[in-house]
Scaffold this motif. Structure first.
Motif, mmCIF file in Angstrom:
data_model
loop_
_atom_site.group_PDB
_atom_site.id
_atom_site.type_symbol
_atom_site.label_atom_id
_atom_site.label_comp_id
_atom_site.label_asym_id
_atom_site.label_seq_id
_atom_site.Cartn_x
_atom_site.Cartn_y
_atom_site.Cartn_z
ATOM 1 N N ASP A 51 0.837 -1.159 -0.032
ATOM 2 C CA ASP A 51 0.103 0.051 0.027
ATOM 3 C C ASP A 51 0.939 1.167 -0.202
ATOM 4 O O ASP A 51 0.596 2.405 0.571
ATOM 5 C CB ASP A 51 -0.942 -0.055 1.086
ATOM 6 N N GLY A 52 1.880 1.356 -0.824
ATOM 7 C CA GLY A 52 2.747 2.484 -0.880
ATOM 8 C C GLY A 52 3.692 2.638 0.205
ATOM 9 O O GLY A 52 4.518 3.720 0.393
ATOM 10 N N GLU A 53 3.780 1.825 1.291
ATOM 11 C CA GLU A 53 4.653 1.960 2.483
ATOM 12 C C GLU A 53 5.685 0.973 2.533
ATOM 13 O O GLU A 53 5.379 -0.185 2.199
ATOM 14 C CB GLU A 53 3.738 2.040 3.594
ATOM 15 N N TRP A 54 6.833 1.332 3.062
ATOM 16 C CA TRP A 54 8.074 0.136 3.489
ATOM 17 C C TRP A 54 7.544 -0.710 4.398
ATOM 18 O O TRP A 54 7.014 -0.050 5.542
ATOM 19 C CB TRP A 54 9.322 0.980 3.358
ATOM 20 N N ILE A 393 -19.096 -3.630 -8.506
ATOM 21 C CA ILE A 393 -18.174 -2.793 -8.898
ATOM 22 C C ILE A 393 -17.704 -2.826 -10.192
ATOM 23 O O ILE A 393 -16.925 -2.025 -10.863
ATOM 24 C CB ILE A 393 -17.380 -2.116 -7.880
ATOM 25 N N GLY A 394 -17.540 -4.000 -10.705
ATOM 26 C CA GLY A 394 -16.761 -4.451 -12.029
ATOM 27 C C GLY A 394 -15.446 -4.640 -11.557
ATOM 28 O O GLY A 394 -14.827 -4.571 -10.529
ATOM 29 N N SER A 395 -14.709 -5.230 -12.358
ATOM 30 C CA SER A 395 -12.982 -5.615 -12.279
ATOM 31 C C SER A 395 -12.098 -4.530 -12.494
ATOM 32 O O SER A 395 -11.104 -4.385 -11.827
ATOM 33 C CB SER A 395 -12.858 -6.857 -12.989
ATOM 34 N N ASP A 396 -12.349 -3.757 -13.677
ATOM 35 C CA ASP A 396 -11.546 -2.803 -13.675
ATOM 36 C C ASP A 396 -11.630 -1.470 -13.332
ATOM 37 O O ASP A 396 -12.185 -0.384 -13.922
ATOM 38 C CB ASP A 396 -11.339 -2.636 -15.376
ATOM 39 N N THR A 397 -11.359 -1.385 -11.820
ATOM 40 C CA THR A 397 -11.966 -0.083 -11.143
ATOM 41 C C THR A 397 -11.121 0.041 -9.806
ATOM 42 O O THR A 397 -10.219 -0.791 -9.639
ATOM 43 C CB THR A 397 -13.430 -0.395 -10.639
ATOM 44 N N THR A 398 -11.029 1.142 -9.498
ATOM 45 C CA THR A 398 -10.089 1.476 -8.305
ATOM 46 C C THR A 398 -11.159 1.699 -6.986
ATOM 47 O O THR A 398 -12.214 2.370 -7.007
ATOM 48 C CB THR A 398 -9.333 2.766 -8.552
ATOM 49 N N VAL A 399 -10.707 0.985 -5.841
ATOM 50 C CA VAL A 399 -11.429 1.271 -4.418
ATOM 51 C C VAL A 399 -10.325 1.799 -3.586
ATOM 52 O O VAL A 399 -9.433 1.260 -3.279
ATOM 53 C CB VAL A 399 -11.978 -0.421 -4.287
ATOM 54 N N GLY A 400 -11.011 2.893 -2.898
ATOM 55 C CA GLY A 400 -10.417 3.362 -1.659
ATOM 56 C C GLY A 400 -10.772 2.363 -0.419
ATOM 57 O O GLY A 400 -11.802 1.924 -0.229
ATOM 58 N N VAL A 401 -9.821 2.102 0.437
ATOM 59 C CA VAL A 401 -9.880 1.242 1.788
ATOM 60 C C VAL A 401 -9.423 2.330 2.853
ATOM 61 O O VAL A 401 -8.318 2.786 2.900
ATOM 62 C CB VAL A 401 -9.076 0.185 1.485
ATOM 63 N N VAL A 402 -10.222 2.044 3.602
ATOM 64 C CA VAL A 402 -10.038 2.699 5.088
ATOM 65 C C VAL A 402 -10.164 2.047 6.188
ATOM 66 O O VAL A 402 -11.533 1.422 6.467
ATOM 67 C CB VAL A 402 -10.829 4.349 5.075
ATOM 68 N N GLY A 403 -9.436 1.741 6.899
ATOM 69 C CA GLY A 403 -9.570 0.686 8.063
ATOM 70 C C GLY A 403 -9.405 -0.501 8.034
ATOM 71 O O GLY A 403 -9.067 -1.481 8.885
ATOM 72 N N ARG A 422 -4.950 2.505 -0.386
ATOM 73 C CA ARG A 422 -5.246 2.740 0.978
ATOM 74 C C ARG A 422 -5.118 4.392 1.265
ATOM 75 O O ARG A 422 -4.119 5.003 0.967
ATOM 76 C CB ARG A 422 -3.823 2.068 1.737
ATOM 77 N N HIS A 423 -6.310 4.586 2.244
ATOM 78 C CA HIS A 423 -6.324 6.011 2.540
ATOM 79 C C HIS A 423 -6.519 6.009 4.108
ATOM 80 O O HIS A 423 -7.182 5.146 4.764
ATOM 81 C CB HIS A 423 -7.619 6.731 1.735
ATOM 82 N N ARG A 424 -5.810 6.899 4.719
ATOM 83 C CA ARG A 424 -5.757 7.038 6.207
ATOM 84 C C ARG A 424 -7.208 7.836 6.502
ATOM 85 O O ARG A 424 -7.547 7.688 7.595
ATOM 86 C CB ARG A 424 -4.577 7.724 6.634
ATOM 87 N N ASN A 425 -7.343 8.730 5.720
ATOM 88 C CA ASN A 425 -8.491 9.878 6.202
ATOM 89 C C ASN A 425 -9.551 9.949 5.258
ATOM 90 O O ASN A 425 -10.360 10.563 5.521
ATOM 91 C CB ASN A 425 -7.777 11.091 6.022
ATOM 92 N N GLY A 426 -9.758 9.056 4.280
ATOM 93 C CA GLY A 426 -10.884 8.757 3.563
ATOM 94 C C GLY A 426 -10.858 9.787 2.432
ATOM 95 O O GLY A 426 -12.015 10.051 1.781
ATOM 96 N N GLY A 427 -9.738 10.446 2.210
ATOM 97 C CA GLY A 427 -9.559 11.531 0.759
ATOM 98 C C GLY A 427 -9.242 10.486 -0.376
ATOM 99 O O GLY A 427 -8.648 9.469 -0.216
#
Length: 467
Positions: A51-54, A393-403, A422-427
């Motif tokens: 998720d973009g983190e080391w 939602i279909g397969s070729d899409t982007t989903v934001g995840v919080v928590g 992965r979003h920490r604050n829902g943005g």
């Protein structure tokens, strides 16, 4: 190679591979497999990322072994995520059979190889997309090399012993690239053997120093490459703050020392080795004890297992899976003693006993995998939840995840073509959101709730569409 080794190898492969595709990415398997899948998609890194983190809390070797074939196949099914644990299991089983066979005959090697896999702990660990069995394979290799080195030391042949000291260090160093604790298991065995044989000078001789040099060289190689890739701050945060201090320091662990664990933890660990670990009772027979301890490997297995089990008992935050190499050592010695006891029986009798027990264990394994498959059919299983989400939602899409922390579910979504952010604050600029029950209040401000399910940990999952 004698046919007994083929029998043992096929037996271990059967037991390890029987459930390699059963179930789903349950519990921690999802996290390990998802990290490997990230490497397969984005390229191998020395420091794992998610998720973009080391994620410097674990080294990369086990992930590489999964990511490389996944990169070639373009997918990461269960079997591919679990294959390293099966390979390590087969290696250790055949290795034990070879050693026992050379010392006590082919019949003893066959029995030891057939009985060692019979432990309840291996039901969870083999097959599994986890690090512990692969770590145990490296530890066993280092213990075997140490046994050869100490045998030459005991014969006052340092010119023959030092190469094996180096091999032991290299094996522990490779284990370090799998999980940090590999050198601990090797050096616990070295200290215990030095005390057992009243040869404390072993700790200060050339061989042991070369062993440590090999470990340090491999460790320094990872440290240098990781620092250049992720930076020193990320490395200190992952290795020291997130991994070492919470697991080794009672002042940093959430629960601190729990005195009752000092009694229950060894019982839980030894319980992982049942029923084969019960073979240790044959050590009370002097003839069997004298026979097995003619081998330095048997001594190293027992000394390393007991010493490292004591060490893990004393640190906070331990789990039985943290000491799988200790259970491996105890189980191997138990299987070894069982083999020496059984070969004293008439051949037809011990063959009948072996066939009956192997058949019973095979039924246990089939039943265990059946429960795995039943769990995979539950509505909360990662693949089933992922299928229902993709239908919405279909397969070729982007989903934001919080928590949400169900990495098994997120991996199954990624395998179906869904991009996870992965979003920490829902943005963030995404149309769909996967939230936990803690964020359900967002639906009250006009957001449409498109789905409400439960993950494998029993937590609520809410799918929300932004109008």
């Amino acid at each position: 190679m004698n046919r007994e080794f083929y029998v043992v190898g096929l037996w271990a492969l059967l037991l390890g591979g029987l459930g390699i595709s059963s179930g789903d990415f349950f519990r921690n398997e999802g996290l390990r497999a998802r990290i490997a899948w990230t490497m397969a998609r984005d390229g191998l890194t020395v420091v794992p990322r998610l998720d973009g983190e080391w994620l410097a809390s674990k080294p990369p070797l086990a992930y590489w072994l999964v990511a490389l074939p996944a990169r070639c196949f373009g997918d990461l099914p269960l079997a591919l995520a679990r294959w390293p644990s099966v390979a390590a299991f087969v290696f250790m089983t055949v290795g034990l059979a070879v050693v026992v066979s050379r010392l006590h005959g082919h019949a003893a090697g066959l029995i030891a190889g057939l009985f060692f896999p019979m432990a309840v702990g291996w039901l969870q660990q083999v097959p599994a997309a986890e690090l512990d069995m692969l770590l145990a394979g490296w530890v066993f290799a280092s213990w075997a090399a140490l046994a050869i080195a100490l045998n030459y030391e005991d014969q006052n042949k340092p010119d023959r012993s030092w190469p094996w000291w180096v091999v032991a260090g290299l094996m522990a160093g490779a284990g370090f690239w799998t999980k940090w604790t590999a050198p601990l298991f090797l050096h616990m065995a070295i200290v215990a053997m030095a005390i057992w044989h009243a040869r404390v000078m072993w700790l200060f001789q050339r061989g042991h120093l070369l062993c440590m040099a090999a470990e340090v060289a491999l460790g320094a190689l990872w440290l240098t490459a990781s620092t250049r890739e992720a930076g020193l701050n990320a490395l200190l945060e992952g290795v020291v703050v997130r991994e070492a201090l919470p697991h080794l320091s009672p002042w940093h662990h959430l629960g601190g020392w729990k005195w009752g664990d000092w009694l229950t933890f060894p019982m839980q660990a030894v319980g992982m080795g049942l029923p084969v670990v019960l073979g240790l009772v044959f050590a009370f027979r002097r003839d069997l004890r004298d026979a097995i301890f003619t081998s330095f490997l048997a001594k190293v297995l027992l000394a390393g297992a007991v010493a490292s089990l004591v060490a893990w008992t004393l640190v906070p935050g331990h789990r039985p899976r943290h000491t799988v190499p200790s259970v491996i050592g105890l189980s191997m010695v138990g299987a070894w003693l069982i083999a020496l006891a059984m070969i004293q029986l008439p051949k037809r009798l011990w063959l009948i006993v072996a066939v009956v027990l192997c058949s019973c264990w095979l039924l246990v394994l089939v039943g265990f995998n059946w429960t795995r498959d039943l769990a995979a059919q539950a509505a909360s299983a990662p693949a089933n939840v992922a299928n229902r989400i993709v239908q919405r939602i279909g397969s070729d899409t982007t989903v934001g995840v919080v928590g949400l922390r169900d990495d098994g579910l997120l991996l199954q979504l990624e395998r179906r073509g869904v991009e996870i952010q992965r979003h920490r604050n829902g943005g963030g600029a995404v149309d769909w959101w996967l939230l936990t029950h803690l964020e359900e209040d967002l639906a009250r401000i006009g957001l449409k709730v498109a789905g409400d399910w439960t993950d494998q940990q029993g937590n609520s999952i809410v799918l929300i569409r932004i109008p």
